[in-house]
Motif scaffolding. Structure first.
Motif, mmCIF file in Angstrom:
data_model
loop_
_atom_site.group_PDB
_atom_site.id
_atom_site.type_symbol
_atom_site.label_atom_id
_atom_site.label_comp_id
_atom_site.label_asym_id
_atom_site.label_seq_id
_atom_site.Cartn_x
_atom_site.Cartn_y
_atom_site.Cartn_z
ATOM 1 N N PRO A 234 0.904 -1.234 -0.016
ATOM 2 C CA PRO A 234 -0.017 -0.028 -0.231
ATOM 3 C C PRO A 234 0.713 1.086 -0.084
ATOM 4 O O PRO A 234 1.973 1.309 0.591
ATOM 5 C CB PRO A 234 -0.814 -0.148 1.371
ATOM 6 C CG PRO A 234 -1.008 -1.534 1.543
ATOM 7 C CD PRO A 234 0.383 -2.172 1.058
ATOM 8 N N GLY A 235 0.401 2.297 -0.823
ATOM 9 C CA GLY A 235 1.003 3.492 -0.715
ATOM 10 C C GLY A 235 1.958 3.724 -1.915
ATOM 11 O O GLY A 235 2.655 4.857 -1.913
ATOM 12 N N GLN A 236 2.148 2.956 -2.691
ATOM 13 C CA GLN A 236 3.098 3.111 -4.026
ATOM 14 C C GLN A 236 2.480 4.019 -4.907
ATOM 15 O O GLN A 236 3.188 4.584 -5.587
ATOM 16 C CB GLN A 236 3.261 1.684 -4.586
ATOM 17 C CG GLN A 236 4.198 0.722 -3.857
ATOM 18 C CD GLN A 236 4.865 -0.291 -4.628
ATOM 19 O OE1 GLN A 236 4.739 0.002 -5.840
ATOM 20 N NE2 GLN A 236 5.086 -1.411 -4.080
ATOM 21 N N TYR A 237 1.174 4.368 -4.929
ATOM 22 C CA TYR A 237 0.488 5.124 -5.807
ATOM 23 C C TYR A 237 0.046 6.590 -5.012
ATOM 24 O O TYR A 237 -0.755 6.118 -4.144
ATOM 25 C CB TYR A 237 -0.530 4.677 -6.668
ATOM 26 C CG TYR A 237 0.055 3.494 -7.550
ATOM 27 C CD1 TYR A 237 0.609 3.908 -8.945
ATOM 28 C CD2 TYR A 237 0.092 2.224 -7.269
ATOM 29 C CE1 TYR A 237 1.343 2.884 -9.815
ATOM 30 C CE2 TYR A 237 0.584 1.350 -8.207
ATOM 31 C CZ TYR A 237 1.283 1.459 -9.228
ATOM 32 O OH TYR A 237 1.686 0.691 -10.089
ATOM 33 N N ALA A 238 0.219 7.493 -5.617
ATOM 34 C CA ALA A 238 -0.662 8.889 -5.169
ATOM 35 C C ALA A 238 -1.993 8.853 -5.374
ATOM 36 O O ALA A 238 -2.943 9.468 -4.496
ATOM 37 C CB ALA A 238 -0.022 10.294 -5.604
ATOM 38 N N ALA A 239 -2.367 8.215 -6.478
ATOM 39 C CA ALA A 239 -3.611 8.110 -6.713
ATOM 40 C C ALA A 239 -4.279 6.931 -7.572
ATOM 41 O O ALA A 239 -3.339 6.248 -8.265
ATOM 42 C CB ALA A 239 -4.199 9.297 -7.822
ATOM 43 N N ILE A 240 -5.220 6.273 -7.168
ATOM 44 C CA ILE A 240 -5.834 5.201 -7.989
ATOM 45 C C ILE A 240 -6.966 5.437 -8.762
ATOM 46 O O ILE A 240 -8.028 6.128 -7.999
ATOM 47 C CB ILE A 240 -5.979 4.052 -7.302
ATOM 48 C CG1 ILE A 240 -4.514 3.477 -6.628
ATOM 49 C CG2 ILE A 240 -6.694 2.832 -7.792
ATOM 50 C CD1 ILE A 240 -4.695 2.235 -5.638
ATOM 51 N N THR A 241 -7.485 5.211 -9.963
ATOM 52 C CA THR A 241 -8.499 5.727 -10.613
ATOM 53 C C THR A 241 -9.301 4.367 -11.105
ATOM 54 O O THR A 241 -8.814 3.344 -11.224
ATOM 55 C CB THR A 241 -8.325 6.657 -11.993
ATOM 56 O OG1 THR A 241 -7.446 5.431 -12.952
ATOM 57 C CG2 THR A 241 -7.476 7.522 -11.515
ATOM 58 N N ALA A 242 -10.582 4.450 -11.068
ATOM 59 C CA ALA A 242 -11.323 3.555 -11.647
ATOM 60 C C ALA A 242 -12.378 4.032 -12.404
ATOM 61 O O ALA A 242 -13.357 4.362 -12.008
ATOM 62 C CB ALA A 242 -12.100 2.662 -10.529
ATOM 63 N N SER B 183 -2.254 6.855 3.715
ATOM 64 C CA SER B 183 -3.168 8.151 4.047
ATOM 65 C C SER B 183 -2.751 9.532 2.979
ATOM 66 O O SER B 183 -1.754 9.653 2.842
ATOM 67 C CB SER B 183 -2.838 8.614 5.295
ATOM 68 O OG SER B 183 -3.502 9.690 5.922
ATOM 69 N N GLY B 184 -3.761 9.987 2.912
ATOM 70 C CA GLY B 184 -3.619 11.178 1.693
ATOM 71 C C GLY B 184 -3.940 10.873 0.376
ATOM 72 O O GLY B 184 -3.899 11.776 -0.696
#
Length: 207
Positions: A119-127, A150-151
């Protein structure tokens, strides 16, 4: 133009993961054309919403259910430069991979186990256009938020068809009411104007 004999009219009738995979494998060759003919607007809306809250355009983004890469194109057009993607369909991913320079890496993934990373490798995840009763249940929201630090930001859409299932927004409300996430953006607007379907676009920030 609305191709009544095309795949789009059948997309909401698939019922499980194996059927969904087979359906999109068959659709890959004509997906972009058919979706474009119906004015697919949700990727642009999602990418623009993310751009408003994520200033760092080099921040890594994971495009879940990236399909042929239309969502990645929208992210790139919004200025993002570090985009990875995954999808259930190998044939869809072949089309996405042909968009040279768009994705940093791509991999095939079942939405039941889409995150082979800490967890936390990406600043954002989109779907974008992914969450749906036949494709990805409301519990997918849990999986994606668990993959963020977090964030971290989660950008997703729920089309009018999916919004008829109350479990999605109920799950969202639970996160907001408990303070586990904060709603930064919500807008109802065009999804597929060619079939008169709209969608909600959301941006969540994990607490």
């Amino acid at each position: 133009m609305n191709d009544q004999d095309g795949f789009l009219q059948k997309a909401y009738s698939v019922v499980d993961v194996s059927e969904t995979r087979a359906f999109y494998e068959d659709w890959a060759a004509t997906y972009d054309r058919e979706i474009a003919e119906n004015g697919y607007a949700t990727p642009r809306r999602c990418a623009e919403a993310l751009s408003e809250v994520l200033a760092d355009k080099d921040a890594p983004i994971l495009d879940v259910g990236c399909g042929t890469g239309l969502s990645g194109v929208a992210l790139a057009e919004a200025g993002f430069r570090t985009i990875d993607g995954n999808d259930l369909s190998a044939e869809m991913l072949k089309v996405a991979a042909a968009r040279k320079g768009l994705y940093r890496k791509l991999w095939e993934a079942d939405l039941n186990d889409p995150f082979p990373f800490e967890p936390g490798q990406y600043a954002a995840i989109t779907a974008m256009g992914v969450l749906a009763t036949s494709h990805a249940p409301a519990s997918t929201i849990d999986d994606i938020l668990a993959a963020l630090a977090s964030g971290g930001l989660f950008v997703f859409s729920l089309n009018d068809h999916t919004l008829q299932d109350p479990s999605y927004e109920a799950r969202l409300v639970e996160y907001l009411d408990t303070g586990a996430a904060r709603l930064l953006f919500k807008e109802h607007g065009d999804h597929l104007p060619g079939i008169d379907m709209k969608s909600n676009v959301y941006v969540l920030e994990k607490a």
